[in-house]
Design a protein around this motif. Structure first.
Motif, short mmCIF file in Angstrom:
data_model
loop_
_atom_site.label_atom_id
_atom_site.label_comp_id
_atom_site.label_asym_id
_atom_site.label_seq_id
_atom_site.Cartn_x
_atom_site.Cartn_y
_atom_site.Cartn_z
N GLN A 96 42.70 32.74 48.13
CA GLN A 96 43.22 32.33 46.82
C GLN A 96 42.51 31.08 46.32
O GLN A 96 42.12 30.22 47.10
CB GLN A 96 44.73 32.06 46.93
CG GLN A 96 45.53 33.27 47.37
CD GLN A 96 45.57 34.36 46.33
OE1 GLN A 96 46.07 34.16 45.24
NE2 GLN A 96 45.01 35.52 46.65
N LEU A 97 42.35 31.01 45.00
CA LEU A 97 41.74 29.82 44.40
C LEU A 97 42.71 28.65 44.50
O LEU A 97 43.92 28.83 44.36
CB LEU A 97 41.42 30.08 42.92
CG LEU A 97 40.35 31.12 42.60
CD1 LEU A 97 40.21 31.27 41.09
CD2 LEU A 97 39.02 30.74 43.21
N THR A 102 41.46 26.85 39.90
CA THR A 102 42.14 27.63 38.88
C THR A 102 42.07 26.91 37.54
O THR A 102 41.76 27.52 36.51
CB THR A 102 43.61 27.87 39.27
OG1 THR A 102 43.65 28.52 40.53
CG2 THR A 102 44.32 28.73 38.23
N ILE A 103 42.33 25.61 37.55
CA ILE A 103 42.26 24.82 36.31
C ILE A 103 40.85 24.85 35.74
O ILE A 103 40.66 25.00 34.52
CB ILE A 103 42.75 23.38 36.56
CG1 ILE A 103 44.26 23.39 36.84
CG2 ILE A 103 42.42 22.47 35.38
CD1 ILE A 103 44.82 22.09 37.36
N HIS A 132 39.57 36.94 37.69
CA HIS A 132 40.03 36.36 38.95
C HIS A 132 41.37 36.92 39.43
O HIS A 132 42.06 36.28 40.21
CB HIS A 132 40.20 34.83 38.79
CG HIS A 132 38.98 34.12 38.32
ND1 HIS A 132 37.89 33.92 39.13
CD2 HIS A 132 38.68 33.58 37.12
CE1 HIS A 132 36.97 33.27 38.44
NE2 HIS A 132 37.40 33.06 37.22
N GLY A 133 41.73 38.11 38.98
CA GLY A 133 43.04 38.68 39.29
C GLY A 133 43.36 38.75 40.77
O GLY A 133 44.48 38.49 41.19
N ALA A 134 42.36 39.10 41.59
CA ALA A 134 42.61 39.26 43.03
C ALA A 134 42.73 37.92 43.74
O ALA A 134 43.29 37.84 44.82
CB ALA A 134 41.48 40.07 43.66
N GLU A 135 42.22 36.87 43.13
CA GLU A 135 42.18 35.56 43.79
C GLU A 135 43.24 34.61 43.28
O GLU A 135 43.25 33.44 43.65
CB GLU A 135 40.80 34.92 43.57
CG GLU A 135 39.66 35.78 44.04
CD GLU A 135 38.41 35.61 43.19
OE1 GLU A 135 38.48 34.95 42.14
OE2 GLU A 135 37.38 36.15 43.58
N LEU A 136 44.13 35.10 42.41
CA LEU A 136 45.13 34.22 41.80
C LEU A 136 46.54 34.77 41.94
O LEU A 136 46.75 35.98 41.90
CB LEU A 136 44.85 34.10 40.30
CG LEU A 136 43.73 33.22 39.85
CD1 LEU A 136 43.56 33.33 38.34
CD2 LEU A 136 43.97 31.79 40.22
N ALA A 141 49.25 30.75 37.79
CA ALA A 141 48.19 30.62 36.79
C ALA A 141 48.79 30.52 35.39
O ALA A 141 48.33 29.73 34.56
CB ALA A 141 47.24 31.80 36.87
N SER A 142 49.84 31.28 35.14
CA SER A 142 50.50 31.24 33.83
C SER A 142 51.04 29.84 33.54
O SER A 142 50.88 29.32 32.44
CB SER A 142 51.63 32.26 33.79
OG SER A 142 52.34 32.18 32.59
#
Length: 150
Positions: A96-97, A102-103, A132-136, A141-142
């Protein structure tokens, strides 16, 4: 393939006599099989690993929610069981990021799309998920996207 890794790990867990890990891996395989059946009518799946990762992410999210509820309810033994299952699920998910990464990804997407207000949040989230769906964890993220517009 991820599906083969899960099967191999299940066999190893069974040979080692690790009942908890075996049960968690069986649960993962059952959920993937359910997803296969669900998608059967929609035609062939383009990327099997992506479907498996999506299924694992949903399972991980469910476990995190259950852990929170069990801990709030004082059921630590059930929370511990969910934590052990979550650990097994996370073994098969991509790294995961971090929040900082992510920011940075959010800011890059905002700059590319010219997103300036909260009205553009949907476009930013869609692009973030596609890249980045698989890593977040999309719920985290929202919140970070919403913060970035504040």
């Amino acid at each position: 393939m991820l599906r083969d890794q899960i099967k191999a790990q299940q066999i190893l867990a069974m040979k080692a006599g690790d009942k908890d890990r075996t049960a968690a891996l069986r649960s993962i395989k059952a959920k993937i099989k359910d997803r296969d059946i669900e998608l059967r009518t929609k035609g062939p799946v383009a990327d099997d690993d992506a479907m498996v990762i999506e299924t694992l992410q949903k399972m991980a999210k469910q476990r995190r929610e259950s852990i929170t509820m069990f801990e709030d309810g004082g059921r630590t033994e059930l929370a511990d069981q969910e934590k052990s299952e979550l650990a097994v699920i996370e073994e098969f998910l991509p790294q995961q990021l971090s929040d900082a990464e992510t920011i940075a990804a959010i800011e890059a997407i905002k700059a590319e799309l010219g997103a300036a207000s909260i009205k553009d949040m949907g476009r930013v989230m869609a692009e973030l998920k596609s890249r980045h769906g698989a890593e977040l964890d999309m719920s985290k993220a929202s919140a970070l996207v919403k913060e970035s517009f504040a």
